[in-house]
Scaffold this active site. Structure first.
Site, PDB file in Angstrom:
ATOM      1  N   ARG A 180       0.842  -1.189   0.000  1.00  0.00           N
ATOM      2  CA  ARG A 180       0.000   0.000   0.000  1.00  0.00           C
ATOM      3  C   ARG A 180       0.885   1.250   0.000  1.00  0.00           C
ATOM      4  O   ARG A 180       2.059   1.205   0.390  1.00  0.00           O
ATOM      5  CB  ARG A 180      -0.904   0.013   1.234  1.00  0.00           C
ATOM      6  CG  ARG A 180      -1.771  -1.238   1.386  1.00  0.00           C
ATOM      7  CD  ARG A 180      -2.511  -1.224   2.713  1.00  0.00           C
ATOM      8  NE  ARG A 180      -3.376  -2.396   2.890  1.00  0.00           N
ATOM      9  CZ  ARG A 180      -2.989  -3.528   3.475  1.00  0.00           C
ATOM     10  NH1 ARG A 180      -1.749  -3.647   3.956  1.00  0.00           N
ATOM     11  NH2 ARG A 180      -3.832  -4.540   3.588  1.00  0.00           N
ATOM     12  N   LYS A 236      -0.925  -2.879   8.296  1.00  0.00           N
ATOM     13  CA  LYS A 236      -2.014  -2.422   9.151  1.00  0.00           C
ATOM     14  C   LYS A 236      -2.049  -3.207  10.455  1.00  0.00           C
ATOM     15  O   LYS A 236      -1.742  -4.393  10.480  1.00  0.00           O
ATOM     16  CB  LYS A 236      -3.355  -2.598   8.421  1.00  0.00           C
ATOM     17  CG  LYS A 236      -3.586  -1.619   7.280  1.00  0.00           C
ATOM     18  CD  LYS A 236      -4.966  -1.834   6.690  1.00  0.00           C
ATOM     19  CE  LYS A 236      -5.284  -0.810   5.607  1.00  0.00           C
ATOM     20  NZ  LYS A 236      -6.645  -1.017   5.052  1.00  0.00           N
ATOM     21  N   HIS A 251      -3.577   2.918  -6.184  1.00  0.00           N
ATOM     22  CA  HIS A 251      -3.914   1.583  -5.678  1.00  0.00           C
ATOM     23  C   HIS A 251      -4.039   0.579  -6.822  1.00  0.00           C
ATOM     24  O   HIS A 251      -4.004  -0.629  -6.608  1.00  0.00           O
ATOM     25  CB  HIS A 251      -5.233   1.642  -4.896  1.00  0.00           C
ATOM     26  CG  HIS A 251      -5.322   0.626  -3.799  1.00  0.00           C
ATOM     27  ND1 HIS A 251      -4.482   0.642  -2.694  1.00  0.00           N
ATOM     28  CD2 HIS A 251      -6.125  -0.452  -3.628  1.00  0.00           C
ATOM     29  CE1 HIS A 251      -4.785  -0.360  -1.899  1.00  0.00           C
ATOM     30  NE2 HIS A 251      -5.776  -1.053  -2.445  1.00  0.00           N
ATOM     31  N   ARG A 295      -1.215  -1.863  -6.954  1.00  0.00           N
ATOM     32  CA  ARG A 295      -1.378  -3.000  -6.037  1.00  0.00           C
ATOM     33  C   ARG A 295      -2.295  -4.056  -6.666  1.00  0.00           C
ATOM     34  O   ARG A 295      -2.021  -5.253  -6.581  1.00  0.00           O
ATOM     35  CB  ARG A 295      -1.950  -2.493  -4.713  1.00  0.00           C
ATOM     36  CG  ARG A 295      -2.246  -3.567  -3.660  1.00  0.00           C
ATOM     37  CD  ARG A 295      -2.597  -2.881  -2.339  1.00  0.00           C
ATOM     38  NE  ARG A 295      -3.240  -3.743  -1.373  1.00  0.00           N
ATOM     39  CZ  ARG A 295      -2.609  -4.520  -0.500  1.00  0.00           C
ATOM     40  NH1 ARG A 295      -1.284  -4.580  -0.527  1.00  0.00           N
ATOM     41  NH2 ARG A 295      -3.260  -5.246   0.372  1.00  0.00           N
ATOM     42  N   HIS A 298      -3.313  -9.399   3.613  1.00  0.00           N
ATOM     43  CA  HIS A 298      -4.747  -9.495   3.913  1.00  0.00           C
ATOM     44  C   HIS A 298      -4.961 -10.382   5.131  1.00  0.00           C
ATOM     45  O   HIS A 298      -4.380 -11.472   5.224  1.00  0.00           O
ATOM     46  CB  HIS A 298      -5.506 -10.096   2.726  1.00  0.00           C
ATOM     47  CG  HIS A 298      -5.705  -9.135   1.602  1.00  0.00           C
ATOM     48  ND1 HIS A 298      -6.019  -9.524   0.312  1.00  0.00           N
ATOM     49  CD2 HIS A 298      -5.643  -7.769   1.564  1.00  0.00           C
ATOM     50  CE1 HIS A 298      -6.139  -8.456  -0.458  1.00  0.00           C
ATOM     51  NE2 HIS A 298      -5.915  -7.395   0.280  1.00  0.00           N
ATOM     52  N   TYR A 324      -9.259 -11.192  -6.618  1.00  0.00           N
ATOM     53  CA  TYR A 324      -8.253 -11.318  -7.666  1.00  0.00           C
ATOM     54  C   TYR A 324      -8.312 -12.663  -8.383  1.00  0.00           C
ATOM     55  O   TYR A 324      -7.414 -12.999  -9.148  1.00  0.00           O
ATOM     56  CB  TYR A 324      -6.850 -11.109  -7.079  1.00  0.00           C
ATOM     57  CG  TYR A 324      -6.663  -9.746  -6.482  1.00  0.00           C
ATOM     58  CD1 TYR A 324      -6.604  -8.607  -7.284  1.00  0.00           C
ATOM     59  CD2 TYR A 324      -6.587  -9.570  -5.100  1.00  0.00           C
ATOM     60  CE1 TYR A 324      -6.460  -7.349  -6.735  1.00  0.00           C
ATOM     61  CE2 TYR A 324      -6.446  -8.305  -4.539  1.00  0.00           C
ATOM     62  CZ  TYR A 324      -6.382  -7.206  -5.372  1.00  0.00           C
ATOM     63  OH  TYR A 324      -6.248  -5.954  -4.828  1.00  0.00           O
TER      64      TYR A 324
END
Length: 298
Positions: A150, A174, A244, A247, A270, A279
């Protein structure tokens, strides 16, 4: 509006920064969402947060739909305000959470936008690497496409996070979740050139941040977004353009070339496999190749 409203917003921002460890980019979005609700309160004559009731929330939701906002945007605003009031209930600043029973609209299931490999090549060719800033921009682009990280994760990279000997980078994701990601020869060469030349020219004082701005300070995620947007525009690529998308391209190209979903999930950082499942789509080129390979009358 009472002073208590502004105090509650400050408390929520501190909560997002300290307890949730959200990026500054996300926090700014949440802050905008809450200020938007404060404006709605003023329009409705609601002076205190305790005055907000469920019917006010329904009216606010109707207003958002009338403004023509996307379902995903509305869902984010409702989720933000639900968390906001939940914190205020916890801290004893309001009696109940009027957003607790509000259902979040399901977002439209759309395929992620991505660049084709030829378009990525066009994007790389648009970068001039004969200047310090150009070398930095190429390194940013190569790293982001090589790792799928990111923008905020890219901005937080430290020199100590990079191991050029084995071409691995430590990403601080994150929720304080770290992960190691390998990168290829193109990203390695771009980083080597930038670190040994361009970065030394940009650096004004000692800094451990990998990517520096033109003043020698740490490049922010907002700065990286601006750089990528300019590169994309300069390349004359058409269609929806946003950082983005790089990505999305990383994940799409991996999946189209046979990577398993669990690996892609780990690389993207994730928490849930369901986030990676978007995806599983395939490109038209891959479909045609598979069709020609397996159909008896292709």
């Amino acid at each position: 509006m009472s002073e208590n409203v502004n105090i509650s917003l400050k408390l929520f921002i501190e909560y997002l920064q300290i307890e949730k460890n959200y990026s500054q980019y996300t926090i700014e979005h949440y802050q905008t969402d809450i200020k938007g609700f404060f404006m709605f309160m003023a329009e409705q004559g609601l002076k205190k947060l305790n005055d907000v009731e469920y019917m006010d929330v329904r009216l606010f939701l109707t207003k958002l739909y009338q403004e023509g906002l996307a379902r995903k945007t509305i869902a984010r605003k409702i989720s933000c305000l639900r968390s906001f009031f939940k914190l205020l209930v916890r801290e004893g600043m309001v009696n109940d959470n009027p957003f607790q029973l509000t259902s979040i609209p399901k977002g439209d299931k759309r395929l992620p936008q991505f660049f084709y490999e030829e378009e990525m090549e066009q994007l790389f060719n648009s970068v001039e690497v004969d200047t310090a800033l150009g070398q930095r921009n190429m390194a940013i682009l190569e790293v982001m496409y090589a790792t799928g990280i990111r923008v905020a994760e890219c901005a937080s990279i430290q020199l100590s996070d990079i191991d050029l000997d084995i071409s691995v980078i430590l990403i601080h994701g994150k929720g304080k979740k770290d992960r190691y990601i390998p990168f290829g020869s193109f990203a390695h060469d771009a980083l080597l050139k930038y670190c040994h030349d361009g970065r030394l020219k940009l650096q004004k004082e000692k800094s451990n941040h990998l990517f520096l701005n033109h003043r020698g300070g740490a490049l922010t995620d907002r700065g990286i977004r601006g750089i990528l947007n300019k590169l994309i525009e300069k390349s004359s690529l058409e269609g929806g353009i946003h950082p983005h998308k790089i990505r999305h391209s990383f994940a799409t190209h991996l999946m189209s070339n046979g990577a398993d979903m669990r690996t892609v999930q780990e690389l993207l950082g994730h928490a849930f496999l369901s986030s990676t499942q978007i995806y599983t789509h395939v490109t038209p080129d891959y479909l045609k190749k598979t069709y020609n390979q397996y159909h008896p009358r292709a």
